[in-house]
Design a protein around this motif. Structure first.
Motif: not given
Length: 317
Positions: A84-113
């Motif tokens: 029953g909560q606003p969808v945009l609020g739930e998505i933005m909280k989740a996307m912030n966590n995904t962005f943190i994880l993806s950027v760290i994983a991307a930088l790690t993968g790009f550097f090692v690669g």
């Protein structure tokens, strides 16, 4: 440059509209009834009809699409059927966590690669090159979820070095860049970085080997330039191609982390999508898929502009 930017933005508009249609249709053609997430299957027919009318599910699909799109463009993604909560609020909280994880994983993968690919290219045909190629192939071939479970068993269960689940003891909404929270990020980031590491390694090796065999490199060597100076010219020529590959991989990480986030219970968009799928929470599914797709389009737009800055020939072509 401004005209090129405007042209690329205009190209992105029909892509975004097509993505919205696909997101809307994929959710609606999947099996199951979203009403089951709201009321009991044994509810009277008039109650079911009233709920359908309340959420607009009794209207034809084209009407539902335009109603949904007219709300989305104003930033209203509706409310979750499950919470029953606003969808945009739930998505933005989740996307912030995904962005943190993806950027760290991307930088790690790009550097090692980049490191592995460069070393393999400079030692082409030797055992070092074969070892680098083997590591790259293994990185691309290993399933995310399997590697994640292996890392959990090894570093969380057996060695008890790192936590296995979650994004921090204080909750996902209070992320802080300190060791207490970073240790929750290490295992999922390593797991998510393996595939881009393998892809970038192979790409870097191929691009550098190709450039090293071009005539201008032979000319630079004949002029007596040091290997370091030649390396700078090689990197400059390889940057546009590698930038495109890295941009695509970052987009894939943002939208393709559902299995990794589920394994580690990382509260990102992947875990949000996983819960919405089982609950048939259509507003959350539609909003999350649409925003992730738009982020992918935006990343590609940024990569195009960066490529043009690095290599003006791309704009002229």
């Amino acid at each position: 440059m401004l005209l090129y930017l405007l042209r690329r933005i205009l190209y992105a508009v029909p892509i975004a509209l097509a993505v919205s249609v696909v997101c809307f249709m994929l959710v609606h053609i999947s099996p199951g009834d979203p009403i089951n997430a709201l009321i009991s299957p044994d509810a009277p027919a008039e109650v079911v009809a009233a709920v359908r009318s309340q959420y607009g599910l009794d209207k034809p699909l084209p009407t539902q699409y335009f109603m949904w799109l007219s709300q989305v463009v104003t930033g209203n993604f509706g409310n979750s059927l499950a919470s029953g909560q606003p969808v945009l609020g739930e998505i933005m909280k989740a996307m912030n966590n995904t962005f943190i994880l993806s950027v760290i994983a991307a930088l790690t993968g790009f550097f090692v690669g980049c490191v592995l690919g460069s070393i393999s290219a400079l030692h082409r045909g030797t055992w070092i090159d074969k070892a680098g190629s083997t590591i790259a192939a293994s990185g691309v071939s290993l399933p995310h979820y399997w590697l994640g479970m292996v890392l959990v068993v090894l570093f969380s269960v057996l060695l008890n070095w790192l936590p296995a689940l979650g994004a921090g003891s204080s909750g996902s909404e209070q992320w802080v860049w300190d060791w207490e929270h970073i240790q929750y990020l290490i295992l999922p980031a390593i797991t998510l970085s393996v595939i881009p590491m393998g892809i970038v390694t192979r790409a870097v090796r191929g691009v550098i080997v190709d450039i090293l065999h071009q005539d201008f490199v032979t000319t630079l060597r004949g002029k007596g330039l040091t290997p370091a100076r030649i390396g700078l010219h090689v990197i400059k020529n390889a940057a546009p191609s590698l930038l495109a590959i890295m941009g695509l991989q970052l987009g894939y990480l943002m939208g393709g982390s559902i299995l990794v986030e589920t394994v580690f219970s990382w509260p990102g968009t992947g875990l949000l999508l996983n819960g919405a799928i089982f609950q048939r929470d259509i507003p959350v599914l539609q909003g999350t898929i649409l925003l992730l797709a738009l982020v992918f389009v935006l990343i590609n737009l940024i990569v195009d502009l960066m490529q043009t800055t690095l290599d003006p020939r791309i704009k002229r072509s």
